[in-house]
Design a protein around this motif. Sequence first.
Motif, short mmCIF file in Angstrom:
data_model
loop_
_atom_site.label_atom_id
_atom_site.label_comp_id
_atom_site.label_asym_id
_atom_site.label_seq_id
_atom_site.Cartn_x
_atom_site.Cartn_y
_atom_site.Cartn_z
N THR A 1 0.80 -1.22 0.00
CA THR A 1 0.00 0.00 0.00
C THR A 1 0.83 1.27 0.00
OG1 THR A 1 -0.22 -0.11 2.42
CG2 THR A 1 -1.96 -1.11 1.12
N VAL A 2 1.99 1.28 0.68
CA VAL A 2 2.79 2.50 0.73
C VAL A 2 3.63 2.66 -0.52
CG1 VAL A 2 4.51 3.79 2.07
CG2 VAL A 2 2.80 2.40 3.24
N LYS A 3 4.16 1.55 -1.04
CA LYS A 3 4.74 1.51 -2.39
C LYS A 3 5.99 2.36 -2.59
CE LYS A 3 0.85 2.84 -4.13
NZ LYS A 3 -0.26 3.21 -5.02
N THR A 4 6.93 2.35 -1.67
CA THR A 4 8.24 2.94 -1.91
C THR A 4 9.30 1.91 -1.54
OG1 THR A 4 8.50 3.89 0.30
CG2 THR A 4 7.39 5.25 -1.38
N PHE A 5 10.49 2.10 -2.10
CA PHE A 5 11.57 1.12 -1.87
C PHE A 5 11.92 1.04 -0.40
CE2 PHE A 5 16.09 0.04 -1.52
CZ PHE A 5 16.08 -1.19 -2.13
N GLY A 6 12.05 2.19 0.26
CA GLY A 6 12.43 2.18 1.67
C GLY A 6 11.39 1.49 2.54
N VAL A 7 10.12 1.73 2.26
CA VAL A 7 9.06 1.09 3.02
C VAL A 7 9.02 -0.41 2.73
CG1 VAL A 7 6.57 0.98 3.36
CG2 VAL A 7 7.71 3.19 3.21
N ALA A 8 9.34 -0.79 1.50
CA ALA A 8 9.40 -2.22 1.17
C ALA A 8 10.45 -2.92 2.02
CB ALA A 8 9.71 -2.40 -0.32
N ILE A 9 11.57 -2.27 2.25
CA ILE A 9 12.61 -2.84 3.13
C ILE A 9 12.07 -2.94 4.55
CG2 ILE A 9 14.89 -2.48 4.12
CD1 ILE A 9 14.91 -3.40 1.22
N GLY A 10 11.35 -1.90 5.00
CA GLY A 10 10.74 -1.95 6.32
C GLY A 10 9.77 -3.11 6.44
N ALA A 11 9.00 -3.35 5.38
CA ALA A 11 8.07 -4.48 5.39
C ALA A 11 8.81 -5.80 5.48
CB ALA A 11 7.20 -4.44 4.13
N ALA A 12 9.95 -5.89 4.79
CA ALA A 12 10.76 -7.11 4.86
C ALA A 12 11.30 -7.33 6.27
CB ALA A 12 11.91 -7.04 3.86
#
Length: 275
Positions: A170-181
């Motif tokens: 839902t947030v859809k940025t690279f940095g947030v994707a790392i946070g999700a990981a």
Amino acid sequence: MQDAVPVDGFTYDLLTPVVAYCMAVLGSALGLRCTMRALAVEPSRRLGWLALGAVAIGTGIFTMHFIAMMGFTARDVQINYDLLITLASLVIAVVVVGIGVFIVGYRGRTPLALTGAGMITGLGVACMHYTGMAGMRMDGARQMYSAPVVTLSVIIAVVAATAALWLAMTVKTFGVAIGAALIMGVAVCGMHYTAMEALSVHLTHAAGELTGRTPAEILTPILIGPVLLLVFVGLFVGMDPLEREWRHRDEEDALLAAETPEAGNFEPSMFDRRD
């Protein structure tokens, strides 16, 4: 049956938990990125990316579990692993996680799809763990589990995996994707070590002579293939031209947001198709 024997899940102190967590994060980051990539391409090209995402997350879960199990010992008990059941746990992880990934890929980022996919992904983590534990062989001993703690471990996996999937999709940025990981890594590791707290080992008869082979020596050959598979997925994702474009757009979006005070409703455009 005799009383429970002392067990140690941290034979190498923090080495195995830290390495295990890193592998869980790596698999999750690659898998979530592949899933996000699938949502940015035509439906005809979506299948391959979703399958790759399922393989990455499932392999990361498997690798995390057995790296953590390298540090697990029980006093005076020789631990071995049934190879077929051990490998079956990898297949189960990929298949169950794949169901969750495909729900997002083909049902979109709706609340119902994300919640259902998160729950299934969390259950995939739990299925992998307990199947892997079923493949453990202890000479002269048996495993017993505390049902309430087992239930808690499954809840941890489901809640954290659902949160990670919501964040990544839902947030859809690279940095947030790392946070999700990172959150997904918490789901996998949190579930694992909570589940290990549910385990007790009881002697059924006098154990045979220990062979001297440690769990690390037994599991290392099994993990070579999955680790190499994660490396391959990482190289494939890293060489994808759109990956570099996404990162560049993330930088542009962040700069635009910083330069535009009224950009409160600004949304990054990772999923805008430009190919």
